[in-house]
Every structure is written in C-alpha cells, then in structure tokens.
Write an enzyme that holds these catalytic residues in place. Structure first.
Site, short mmCIF file in Angstrom:
data_model
loop_
_atom_site.label_atom_id
_atom_site.label_comp_id
_atom_site.label_asym_id
_atom_site.label_seq_id
_atom_site.Cartn_x
_atom_site.Cartn_y
_atom_site.Cartn_z
N ASP A 1 0.85 -1.20 0.00
CA ASP A 1 0.00 0.00 0.00
C ASP A 1 0.89 1.25 0.00
O ASP A 1 2.10 1.16 0.21
CB ASP A 1 -0.87 -0.04 1.27
N GLU B 1 2.94 5.10 -3.83
CA GLU B 1 3.00 6.07 -4.95
C GLU B 1 4.34 6.79 -5.00
O GLU B 1 4.76 7.14 -6.10
CB GLU B 1 1.84 7.07 -4.81
N ASP C 1 -8.61 3.57 -2.94
CA ASP C 1 -9.70 4.01 -2.05
C ASP C 1 -10.90 4.52 -2.82
O ASP C 1 -11.14 5.73 -2.91
CB ASP C 1 -9.17 5.07 -1.09
O1 MIG Z 1 -4.54 6.10 3.91
O2 MIG Z 1 -3.83 0.91 5.54
O3 MIG Z 1 -5.85 2.11 0.09
O4 MIG Z 1 -6.93 -0.05 1.47
O5 MIG Z 1 -7.06 0.13 4.25
C1 MIG Z 1 -5.05 4.89 4.27
C2 MIG Z 1 -5.00 1.64 5.63
C3 MIG Z 1 -4.00 3.83 4.11
C4 MIG Z 1 -5.00 2.99 2.12
C5 MIG Z 1 -5.43 1.77 1.39
C6 MIG Z 1 -6.51 1.09 2.16
C7 MIG Z 1 -6.02 0.71 3.52
C8 MIG Z 1 -5.54 1.97 4.25
N1 MIG Z 1 -4.53 2.66 3.45
#
Ligand code: MIG
Length: 825
Positions: free
Chosen positions: A421, A424, A499
C-alpha cells in the site's frame, strides 16, 4: 475581490487547458541527413545532430528511440521492458529524395525527410495507421519532450492504465504521476498507477503505442485540440514502441511479450477475500472466519491492515494484539484461509536520537545505505502512519535483495501474501510530490531524479517483494497486491483500485477501470467491495457482488471509520444474494482459472470489454457498462439504485441466457433484473466449465467437472479447461492438464469430441458431464462407436439423459484421460 481573483484562476486554468500541454519552447528534431543500417534496424542521422533508431523487434513491433543534441540516453535502460532478445527480422530500406522507407513483411515505417515525420503503414492494406502530426520535439532548457500524432476523426483510444474515466479515452487528457487519491470520482486524474501504453482504433483496425518514459507526463487525446494526440514528458527520452495490430488481441499479446507476462497466481488468490481496516486482535480475525464458515459463505483469504503492526513499523507485529502469529495462520490454514498482511514502504524513522532502538528494518536500512536521500546528502524523511518515515531506494539491487529478505520471518509465520500500500509513494507532508523533487535515486549509478522515478517506485517495491518471495519459497507462487504501478507491473503484483467510494458511481466506474487495466497489460485487478469510503446499504452490496464475483481480485474491504461490510451485516435477504454470487464464483472456478491461465500465457485479460471480441462493431467502441469474462460470458450488471431491469446490447451472434439456457437474439434488448438477478449471457460457440461450489478453492477436487456446450449459429462450439496444482511452479514444467473439446451439429446429428488431455498433472478420479444446450432431438448416443446407456441422470456411471424442460442433453462419463467421441442421433 476574492471572487474576482478566483474567477481569474478559473479563466487562466481554462486558457492553459486549451493547448492540452504547452507546446511553446519546444524545438523540433532536425531533418533527415542520412540513414545507416544497425543491428535490428536503422539509424537516422539528423541535420541537427539528433539520431533516431528504428528497430524491428518483430514484423509487427517497431521501436523508435530518438536522441536529441546534447542528450545522454542509454537505449537499454528500462524498468518496464522484460524481453530484450529478439530474433532478427527481415527488413528492407528504400530511399528517395523526400522519404526513407523501412519495411518488414507486415509494416512500413515511412519517414518524411524534411521535416522529419514518421508514419506507420499497414503493408496489407496500404493504409497509414498512425502518423506524426508534427516532428517530435524537445525543450533543451527544461528537457521536456513531446510527440505529436495525427488525431483521426473516427479514432478511438483505450488503455493508459488506471483512470477514473470511461473506456474510450478520446477527448481526454491524462497525467502520469502516481498519486494517493482517496475517494476519487469519475474525472479525478491522475490516480495510483501510470501505464503509458495506449491502443488506437480506427474503423475497426487497431494499433498500440507504448511510450516507455517514466517521467511525469501528460497524454492528450484531443481534449480541446483536434489536431493531434500528444504525449509530453517532463524529461527523458522520445522512446516508444509501435504495435501494428490490427487486432487488439495480437497487440495485447505482443505487449505482454515486451513488458512481461503475468505469472500464474496461486489458485487461492482467485477465491473470495475479506479485508478490513483493521481486524484486531487475533481473536476477532478468527471470529470473522468462523462467521464466514457458520454462514456458509466461501472464503479463501483474510487481510490484516496496518493495526497488526507494532506502532506501524513494517515487518513487525503488535504482540499484544497478535501474540502468536504462527498459531493464528495455522488455525486459519486448517480452515483453508490464507493470511495477507499489509506492508507499507514508509519505514519508521528511529535513529538513536529518538530514544528508540532496535527496529531492525530501520537499523539495517541505514547500515546498508538503503534509504533515499536528497541531493544535499540528507535523508529523505517523510511522514506516514508511523510518523517520520524513510523510504528504500528500490532502484538499487542490494536494496531490492534486502527488502525481499525482510519477508522471511513473515513467511515462516505462515503469512501467504503481501499487500503493498501507499507506494505512490504517499507522503503526508506533501502528497503532490513537489517538495520531494530533489530526492535522488541511485539507479545503477545514473543518480536519477524524483520526477523520473516516482512512477516506478510502486512497481520496484512490488518487484523487490515478488523476487524476495520467489527466492525464499522457490516453489511457491508469490502473491503480491499493489496500489501503485508502472508498465510491467503485471510481472510482480496484482492491483486493486485503491480508495474507491461505497457508492453507485464508484461501482459503475469499476467496470471501465477493470476493462482498461486489462487493455493496459494488467489482467489481475479488483476493487474494494462494496467500496472503501462511506457506508454501503444492502442493495449496493448485492449489486457490487454481482460485478465483483467476476473480477480476478474478489475482495471485500472497508475504511477504518466506515460501516462493517461483511456479507451478513445487512440482514439475511442481502446475505443470501451475496452467497449466491460468491458460490457462483466458486462454481465457475474451472472456467475462471482457465481464463487466468490464458491471461498468463497470452496477455488477454479475463475481465474484458466487448470490444475485444467484437472489434469491428461500432456499437461497442465506448460500451463499458457491460463486460465480458473471457470469450464466453457477458454480464450486464445493474449499476443504479432501485433499478430492476436494464437495456443490454448483444452483438451479432447467438446468445444464451446463462440462468435458463434460453436462446436470445442479438440486438438491444431489455431484461428484468430483480435484486438477486444479474443479467448474464453466454456467447454461442463456447463451452463453460464449472464444478460444485465449495468453502475454499482447495477444499475438494473439481468433481464432477461440468461442460456446458453452447453452439453458435453454425452449430459449433469449442472449449477447454486448464488445471494444475494451483500452488507450485511445476505447471511451468508441464505439470498441468489441458482438456479440449469440440462440438458440431447439423440436422439430426451431432458430435462431441473430447481430446486426450495434454500435460502430466494427475487429476483425481471423477466424472465428466457434458450438457448440450439447444440440443438436437436424440434417440441414440454412441460413445466411440458403442451404445451409451440412457440413464435417469442421477447415476455416476457413463450414460446420457434428457432434460426436456431445459432443452438439454447431458452425457456422463468417468474421467479416464482418454479421447472420446460421442455421436448423437
Ligand atoms: O490512507 O492501511 O488504500 O486499502 O485500508 C489509508 C489503511 C491507508 C490505504 C489503502 C486502504 C487501507 C488503508 N490505506
């Protein structure tokens, strides 16, 4: 005053928009001064000292690589390209006063000398498929680079990866700059991934263009300017690959050859998955799984989001919440459930001065020189979940090795997959990336900059993970899921669309998003069901499952502050609808897995637009509220609240209602769709392979294995099923089983031919069942020339039966791995 200034901003914004991207300041490449043959192609020398290499990798794949005066560029530097060895292609050079023509058997690259304009001509039709609208150009001062292609009146555009936009990119402008965009809606741009590969389609004939330039860049497909389709990057090289087509399918296959094929995923990753931000402690995870089993809802994986970690430190456990990870994964594994843990790239910044010590990932990272630095040599310290955080430089090979090896303990603890996650990479201090512009990547000694590498960061993180897992468990298929990516991401990770919202708009948007990712080389995609942000109701949940059950990645997830989204939270009425579609997923597993193997082998996505099957049909050029699953299934889901039916387009051909088997004529037709009903159709000429639903993919063998045969207008159908152990790499060495069959029928006589399977994978004893739809009237069935007994349909031995009300005939036989021919009279 305030109002006036904001008005000015709007007007200024519009004015800037008018040009798509800024063309002022660009200097065109010089005219052609000479041509010479080089390995794989030709080198054009230009009057201004520029060079343009034109290389034929195959007769239908050409690379253009231009170097402007005073530009340094290494033609071999690419993180996207997977295959660099190509056989020599027979080509010819012809030259006259005004042009140079470089030809393969399939394609002519015609280069106008002055000005230097490149066009691609299909040698079969003599048609110019794609042409420069003006010479490629560069701005020496800023190093911006631009390419301009003629925009044809009837031209449609596809691909370009993850976009919150409709299928056809025409009139759109898109930026490549991986961005953390929670709650995105249609039109939000850019999103998390950048895949600079697009397809052009004009009068049914397609070509592909892959600009292998990872810099921040913009694509304009005639947003306001109808002169050109253009690409402008904030640096790098004019470096692109042209795919001649004209079939979209052949382009996608070539693109997979060039940028890599998706590896075979573990079978369990096709199962239904449950996530939540966040499940903890361990007892809650077990309760969720127990509820799944208690409610007869299939499940193959559960995800642990950031709260499992000790203070958001990647590669650690919060031992008060998860005292015994190995015990937990073992207890879940006994129920067929795999555990996937999130891994964030932001490593908690814990130098001795913070009074904390002993965080291994940080200490080792510092000692190994693994973290990114700014130009002045200081550490790049951002801010993410753990607070201050540093990021690994995955362009360094030792860093990729180190990062991969960090997964060893988790594997030992029984964790089955890793969720990348925030890559980027997202930095709360500045999500735009502007204040990270001075971050330097080592990049094999090139010391390249942030604008070149941001779009690569997520892919390189996933690559480090994937390669680490492959090293640590050499005979297990890795499972990595990523949010960010670049061209070639399919080699390392599957993708979810970040998201999204728990909204009807988001559900509708997921269709073109999945289809477009599939047209951009990433076949394994999915979205959070029924949406990450916000509160779904039962109706949205039900309709979301009717789409998601066909997405390769089938995962329920929800935000930390959102409502619970597990299927039973909305009451038994909705739960039973969800159960129906999760079970449909498992029932169709043989078909879906066969499609996934096709994606691996050929690059064709499972979740695809109708366009891929009906390329010449103008009615499907921007049809994205319906989709196909492989070649055989077509779904037309309900995407709005309260709707209990919809219009469906059925392209030319024979169609069948999946649920009733009824034959349906092509055209625009209306179908009822009560809440529990997904309008689902089978395209004639195909075979759907299915089995009994199960709790998880490895619960039982595919027995019986059912083949539903749907003839086309000529009475023919063909199909196949692919099987292997679903877990190891043995399939790459022939340990798989592919079973093909074909059917033909004419007046009063039909024949079903089952070929002997290929491959050495041993399937367990079981029955095969063949159900013939639109079956001819039957009085006798012969198998290999011998009478087959009429049976009542319940027996498990060989026999045949009729279902008069369904209009089907079913043939049964124990699976003996032999070829057989059924004659039906
Ligand atoms: O800014 O890890 O897209 O699936 O649950 C939130 C917490 C950070 C973004 C991910 C989302 C995940 C969440 N993460």
């Amino acid at each position: 005053m305030k109002r006036i200034s904001s008005l000015c901003v709007v007007v200024l914004g519009l004015a800037l928009r008018l040009v798509g991207f800024e063309t002022q300041g660009l200097t065109s490449i010089g005219h052609v001064a000479g041509v010479q043959a080089i390995e794989h192609g030709y080198k054009i020398n230009c009057a201004d000292g520029s060079t343009v290499q034109v290389s034929f990798l195959t007769p239908d794949l050409v690379r253009v690589f231009a170097i402007f005066p005073n530009q340094n560029a290494d033609p071999n530097h690419s993180w996207a390209v997977d295959r660099t060895e190509w056989a020599t292609v027979a080509t010819k050079l012809t030259e006259d006063a005004s042009s140079v023509r470089l030809t393969s058997e399939q394609l002519e690259v015609r280069i106008n000398k002055d000005p230097l304009l490149i066009s691609f001509v299909d040698r079969q039709t003599g048609r110019v498929v794609n042409a420069d609208q003006r010479p490629m150009a560069r701005e020496p001062k800023t190093e911006r680079i631009a390419i301009f292609k003629r925009l044809e009146l009837e031209e449609h555009f596809y691909g370009l990866g993850e976009r919150a936009a409709h299928l056809d990119r025409r009139r759109g402008e898109f930026m490549m700059w991986n961005s953390d965009t929670p709650g995105y809606v249609e039109g939000t741009d850019p999103l998390y991934q950048s895949i600079p590969f697009y397809l052009g389609l004009d009068q049914g004939r397609a070509y592909g263009l892959f600009y292998d330039n990872s810099f921040k860049s913009t694509f304009d497909f005639g947003r306001l300017n109808q002169e050109y389709a253009g690409f402008c990057a904030d640096g790098g090289v004019a470096n692109y690959y042209f795919f001649a087509g004209p079939s979209l399918r052949s382009i996608l296959s070539r693109y997979a050859d060039l940028t890599g094929h998706m590896p075979m995923p573990p079978l369990w990753s096709l199962g239904h998955q449950q996530s939540r931000y966040s499940y903890y402690p361990d007892t809650m995870v077990e309760e969720i799984v127990a509820t799944y089993r208690g409610h007869d809802l299939p499940l193959d994986a559960v995800y642990l989001d950031i709260h499992y970690m000790d203070g958001y430190r990647s590669f650690t456990w919060d031992r008060s919440r998860f005292p015994n990870p190995k015990g937990l994964t073992a207890r879940l594994a006994a129920q067929g459930v795999h555990v996937v843990t999130i891994v964030d790239p932001g490593i908690k910044h814990e130098p001795p001065t913070t009074g904390q010590s002993g965080y291994r990932a940080y200490d080792e990272g510092v000692a190994g020189g693994h973290f990114l630095k700014r130009k002045d040599g200081s550490a790049y310290v951002g801010s993410v979940w753990p607070g201050k955080a540093v990021f690994a430089d995955y362009t360094r090979e030792p860093t990729r090795l180190w990062w991969g090896n960090l997964h060893a303990d988790f594997l030992d603890q029984g964790v089955a997959g890793f969720w990348n996650d925030m890559n980027e990479p997202s930095d709360f201090l500045d999500k735009s990336g502007a204040s990270q512009a001075d971050v330097v990547f080592e990049d094999g000694g090139r010391k390249s900059g942030y604008i070149e590498n941001r779009n690569l960061f997520g892919m390189l993180m996933s690559r480090s993970t994937f390669e680490g897992l492959s090293r640590l468990r050499p005979n297990t298929r890795p499972f990595v899921i990523t949010r960010a990516g670049y061209a070639g991401i399919q080699r390392y990770a599957v993708t979810w669309t970040g998201d999204n919202n728990a909204s009807w708009d988001s559900l509708a948007l997921s269709l073109p998003m999945f289809q477009s990712m599939g047209l951009s080389g990433q076949p394994f995609v999915g979205a959070d069901v029924p949406g990450f942000i916000g509160r779904a109701d039962g109706e949205l949940l039900a309709r979301s499952y009717q789409v998601a059950c066909f997405a390769p990645l089938f995962r329920n997830h929800g935000a930390v502050d959102g409502y619970d989204h597990e299927p039973w939270r909305f009451g038994p009425q909705y739960e039973s609808i969800v159960r129906k579609y999760i079970k449909l997923r498992y029932q169709l597993l043989p078909y879906l897995y066969t499609c996934i193997e096709e994606a691996h082998r050929t690059g064709l996505p499972l979740f695809r637009p109708l366009l891929l099957a009906f390329q010449a049909d103008p009615a499907v050029t921007n049809l994205d509220d319906q989709f196909m699953v492989g070649d055989a299934l077509m779904a037309a889901p309900i995407l709005r609240p309260g709707e209990r039916g919809r219009e469906v387009y059925l392209p030319d051909g024979v169609w069948y209602d999946f649920w009733t088997g009824a034959r349906i004529d092509a055209g625009f037709r209306r179908f009822d769709a009560p809440l529990d009903h997904l309008p689902l159709f089978v395209s004639g000429g195909n075979v759907i392979v299915s089995t009994e639903p199960m709790n998880h993919v490895h619960e039982k063998p595919w027995s019986p294995l059912r083949f539903d045969v749907y003839p086309d207008a000529a009475g023919n159908a063909t199909g196949s099923v692919y099987e292997d152990d679903g877990a190891s790499l043995a399939s790459a060495n022939g340990v798989f089983r592919r079973t093909r069959l074909s059917f033909s029928a004419d007046a009063g006589h039909a024949r079903l031919t089952l070929e002997a399977p290929t491959g050495s994978y041993q399937t367990p004893p079981r029955n095969l069942e063949f159900t013939l739809h639109a079956a001819p009237a039957v009085t006798t069935v012969l198998i290999d020339g011998q009478q087959l007994a009429l049976s009542d349909g319940s027996s498990s031995t060989a026999g045949w039966s009729i279902n008069a009300s369904a209009g089907t005939v079913t043939l049964r036989l124990p699976d003996d791995r032999q070829a057989h021919t059924f004659e039906i009279h």
